[in-house]
Design a protein around this motif. Structure first.
Motif, short mmCIF file in Angstrom:
data_model
loop_
_atom_site.label_atom_id
_atom_site.label_comp_id
_atom_site.label_asym_id
_atom_site.label_seq_id
_atom_site.Cartn_x
_atom_site.Cartn_y
_atom_site.Cartn_z
N CYS A 163 -0.01 -13.33 4.36
CA CYS A 163 1.08 -12.55 3.75
C CYS A 163 0.50 -11.35 2.99
N CYS A 166 1.35 -12.01 -1.10
CA CYS A 166 0.75 -13.08 -1.92
C CYS A 166 -0.51 -13.68 -1.29
N CYS A 188 5.19 -13.85 3.99
CA CYS A 188 5.62 -15.25 4.06
C CYS A 188 7.13 -15.26 3.77
N CYS A 191 8.10 -14.41 0.04
CA CYS A 191 7.94 -12.99 -0.32
C CYS A 191 8.97 -12.13 0.41
ZN LIG Z 1 3.86 -14.20 0.37
#
Ligand SMILES: [Zn+2]
Length: 264
Positions: A163, A166, A188, A191
């Motif tokens: 991701c 993050c 992800c 997020c």
């Molecule tokens: Zn993420």
């Protein structure tokens, strides 16, 4: 702010033509990419006259050796000498290769800095033009790999496995994954939801398109020669990589948009 003083460039520089415009009756204005001075704007006086010393030298896609003098108070340097180093005639005779090559010139024009060394960019452009001239690899694949290589060269390679926000490695159960050019790549699910909740764009990208982009990232010409990607999938990869490039270069890539790029 005052423009930086121009350093004289006494030696001939390798150069690739990025753009050219007729000027007056017989002259050309040239935008060239050089390794030592980045993007340079030049005036080639009498370029269309056989007596000029560089008649018929300034063709797109060829590697040239150019010497010029900067002129006080003038935007354009004056070409004093120009020679052909490497001809790439194959690019003007095949429309698919021609358009791929034009797209490379446009990308180089957008990302080259003026009065700055651009050795990496010059090598990138010359290598990709050589590859198109060799005509071993599908030109669309050459262009796509070149787009990804340029993003990497600028430290802008999209996040394709983790991701972008993050760093988590999402489970891949779906056939498409959320992607945000603004955040730098795939996201992800958590997020992606947070980004949508902020009212920002998140687009779904087919997982297999992401995988293809990942495999093309850093692929050598020899690897590309053995890569075969179905046309529809290649188009989906090209589309998201191009949108990513456009976002990060903050402009539209015009030569890639026009259905018929004009032959020059
Ligand atoms: Zn993420």
């Amino acid at each position: 702010m005052k423009p930086a003083a121009r350093r004289p460039i006494p030696l001939a520089q390798p150069a690739l033509l990025l753009r050219r415009f007729p000027f007056g009756e017989s002259s050309l204005v040239l935008h060239v990419l050089t390794p030592g001075a980045g993007r340079v704007a030049l005036l080639a006086k009498g370029a269309y006259r056989p007596s000029s010393g560089y008649f018929a030298v300034f063709d797109l896609f060829d590697t040239l050796s150019v010497r010029w003098s900067a002129r006080a108070g003038q935007e354009l340097g004056l070409v004093t000498r120009a020679e052909l180093v490497t001809r790439r005639p194959g690019l003007a005779s095949d429309l698919t290769r021609y358009r791929a090559a034009l797209g490379l010139l446009e990308l180089a024009h957008l990302s080259a800095r003026e009065q700055h060394e651009e050795r990496g960019l010059f090598a990138w452009l010359e290598g990709a033009l050589d590859e198109l001239q060799r005509a071993v690899v599908d030109p669309r694949l050459v262009a796509l790999a070149a787009d990804l290589a340029l993003l990497r060269e600028h430290g802008l390679a999209p996040a394709l496995s983790a991701c972008a926000s993050c760093g988590a490695r999402p489970a891949e159960r779906e056939r498409s994954v959320p992607f945000s050019a603004a955040l730098g790549g795939r996201l992800c699910l958590a997020c992606a939801s947070a980004e949508r909740a902020r009212g920002r764009a998140v687009e779904p990208i087919p997982l297999n398109a992401l995988r293809v982009a990942e495999s093309l990232m850093g692929a050598t010409p020899a690897m590309l020669a053995h890569t075969h990607i179905e046309a529809g999938l290649l188009e989906r990869v090209r589309a998201f990589v191009e949108r990513f490039l456009e976002y990060h270069l903050e402009t539209r890539l015009r030569s890639r948009r026009s259905p018929q790029a004009p032959l020059r």
